[in-house]
Design a protein around this motif. Structure first.
Motif, PDB file in Angstrom:
ATOM      1  N   ASN A   1      -5.419   4.752  -1.992  1.00 33.39           N
ATOM      2  CA  ASN A   1      -6.782   4.989  -1.534  1.00 33.39           C
ATOM      3  C   ASN A   1      -7.423   6.256  -2.105  1.00 33.39           C
ATOM      4  OD1 ASN A   1      -5.323   6.803  -0.032  1.00 33.39           O
ATOM      5  ND2 ASN A   1      -6.449   6.447   1.869  1.00 33.39           N
TER       6      ASN A   1
ATOM      7  N   LYS B   1       0.098   4.513  -0.608  1.00 36.17           N
ATOM      8  CA  LYS B   1      -0.527   5.839  -0.421  1.00 36.17           C
ATOM      9  C   LYS B   1       0.370   6.762   0.389  1.00 36.17           C
ATOM     10  CE  LYS B   1      -3.038   4.468   3.733  1.00 36.17           C
ATOM     11  NZ  LYS B   1      -4.233   3.777   4.253  1.00 36.17           N
TER      12      LYS B   1
ATOM     13  N   VAL C   1       0.859  -1.189   0.000  1.00 36.01           N
ATOM     14  CA  VAL C   1       0.000   0.000   0.000  1.00 36.01           C
ATOM     15  C   VAL C   1       0.894   1.237   0.000  1.00 36.01           C
ATOM     16  CG1 VAL C   1      -1.752   1.288   1.274  1.00 36.01           C
ATOM     17  CG2 VAL C   1      -1.887  -1.215   1.141  1.00 36.01           C
TER      18      VAL C   1
ATOM     19  N   ARG D   1       3.800   6.863   7.683  1.00 35.78           N
ATOM     20  CA  ARG D   1       3.268   7.828   6.709  1.00 35.78           C
ATOM     21  C   ARG D   1       3.277   9.221   7.281  1.00 35.78           C
ATOM     22  NH1 ARG D   1       0.177   3.412   5.351  1.00 35.78           N
ATOM     23  NH2 ARG D   1      -1.295   3.824   7.015  1.00 35.78           N
TER      24      ARG D   1
ATOM     25  N   MET E   1     -11.699  -4.149   6.611  1.00 34.41           N
ATOM     26  CA  MET E   1     -10.772  -3.586   7.594  1.00 34.41           C
ATOM     27  C   MET E   1     -11.317  -3.992   8.961  1.00 34.41           C
ATOM     28  SD  MET E   1     -10.115   0.229   6.098  1.00 34.41           S
ATOM     29  CE  MET E   1      -8.730   0.723   7.126  1.00 34.41           C
TER      30      MET E   1
ATOM     31  N   GLY F   1       1.120  -1.321   4.291  1.00 39.91           N
ATOM     32  CA  GLY F   1       1.728  -0.031   3.989  1.00 39.91           C
ATOM     33  C   GLY F   1       2.925   0.247   4.866  1.00 39.91           C
TER      34      GLY F   1
HETATM   35  C1  LIG Z   1      -3.705   2.418   4.467  1.00 38.70           C
HETATM   36  C2  LIG Z   1      -4.465   1.166   4.257  1.00 38.70           C
HETATM   37  C3  LIG Z   1      -3.854  -0.082   4.458  1.00 38.70           C
HETATM   38  C4  LIG Z   1      -2.422  -0.262   4.947  1.00 38.70           C
HETATM   39  O1  LIG Z   1      -2.292   0.215   6.244  1.00 38.70           O
HETATM   40  P1  LIG Z   1      -0.918  -0.038   7.093  1.00 38.70           P
HETATM   41  O2  LIG Z   1      -1.403  -0.025   8.492  1.00 38.70           O
HETATM   42  O3  LIG Z   1      -0.027   1.094   6.765  1.00 38.70           O
HETATM   43  O4  LIG Z   1      -0.382  -1.334   6.681  1.00 38.70           O
HETATM   44  C5  LIG Z   1      -4.613  -1.209   4.200  1.00 38.70           C
HETATM   45  N1  LIG Z   1      -5.882  -1.130   3.767  1.00 38.70           N
HETATM   46  C6  LIG Z   1      -6.502   0.041   3.555  1.00 38.70           C
HETATM   47  C7  LIG Z   1      -7.912   0.060   3.068  1.00 38.70           C
HETATM   48  C8  LIG Z   1      -5.816   1.233   3.790  1.00 38.70           C
HETATM   49  O5  LIG Z   1      -6.424   2.398   3.583  1.00 38.70           O
END
Ligand SMILES: *Cc1c(COP(=O)(O)O)cnc(C)c1O
Length: 234
Positions: free
Chosen positions: A61, A40, A38, A231, A167, A224
């Motif tokens: 995203n 972003k 990820v 981030r 999530m 991510g």
């Molecule tokens: C940002 C994001 C992730 C990754 O998050 P991390 O905690 O940085 O691994 C995964 N899924 C979605 C939908 C996200 O927005």
């Protein structure tokens, strides 16, 4: 701030090791869980490093960010995976830019995506985002709506439903997190029993909880910060 390339390759190796270990601990074949990096908020030069390391599917995203990065990385063959909330008026951009959308969560969006995809003469792999946690901030289709939603999607043949995404609740209690993942897997199994055999993938697990997700049957973790670092939203 840019990430030194060796650091990214070390983090990638460590991450793959953790994924493999979690697979082995759950009696699952190593390699049965895919990694969706990820990217972003990270700039194109960091993404270019990821591409150099052999990663080519990248989760983002925001469509605006995909559009900007696509322009900066033109010709690199990136497959952009949209994982964020998608406004209906952005369906046109998604139909043009995304290789896959994991955040399909309502019929009005599906219909507009289908209309735009027809104009582009494309089809699209999609995952249905399911709300498995009570938090207001989480998007997703209520799980009990899934059977009717699958029926409604039958007529939209530009959309290929491949699985479900969620999530988990943001909680320090691993049992609460695990319950979200388990619910998603149970609904995937139920949809298969109802004849929707194409619903196979389970996109679940992020940096903080992917090991639990793998124990509960995740086929794809979206990671991510454990890969790219913290981030900076500033
Ligand atoms: C940002 C994001 C992730 C990754 O998050 P991390 O905690 O940085 O691994 C995964 N899924 C979605 C939908 C996200 O927005």
């Amino acid at each position: 701030m840019s990430t030194p390339e060796y650091l990214l390759s070390v983090r990638l190796a460590q991450l793959r090791e953790r994924i493999e270990l979690a697979c082995r601990r759950s009696g699952r074949a190593p390699g049965s869980v895919a990694l969706l990096p990820v990217s972003k908020t990270f700039p194109a030069d960091v993404l270019a490093q990821a591409l150099d390391l052999g990663l080519h599917r990248l989760g983002e995203n925001k469509l605006q960010e995909i559009r900007d990065k696509q322009a900066q990385l033109a010709g690199r063959g990136v497959q952009w995976v949209m994982i964020g909330h998608l406004q209906t008026n952005k369906a046109k951009d998604a139909a043009r830019l995304a290789a896959e959308v994991q955040s399909l969560d309502r019929l009005s969006l599906a219909q507009e995506l289908d209309r735009r995809l027809r104009l582009e003469q494309r089809s699209l792999d999609v995952l249905i985002q399911v709300k498995t946690s009570p938090e207001e901030s989480k998007f997703g289709l209520p799980p009990e709506d899934l059977p009717a939603f699958m029926q409604a999607l039958r007529s939209l043949d530009t959309l290929r439903v491949r699985g479900l995404m969620t999530m988990a609740v943001n909680s320090p209690d691993p049992q609460a997190v695990r319950a979200c993942f388990r619910l998603l897997r149970q609904w995937r199994d139920r949809l298969q029993e109802l004849g929707h055999e194409q619903v196979q993938r389970l996109s679940m697990g992020m940096s903080g909880d992917f090991e639990l997700a793998i124990q509960e049957g995740s086929t794809e973790v979206r990671v991510g910060s454990a890969l790219f670092g913290a981030r900076d939203y500033a």
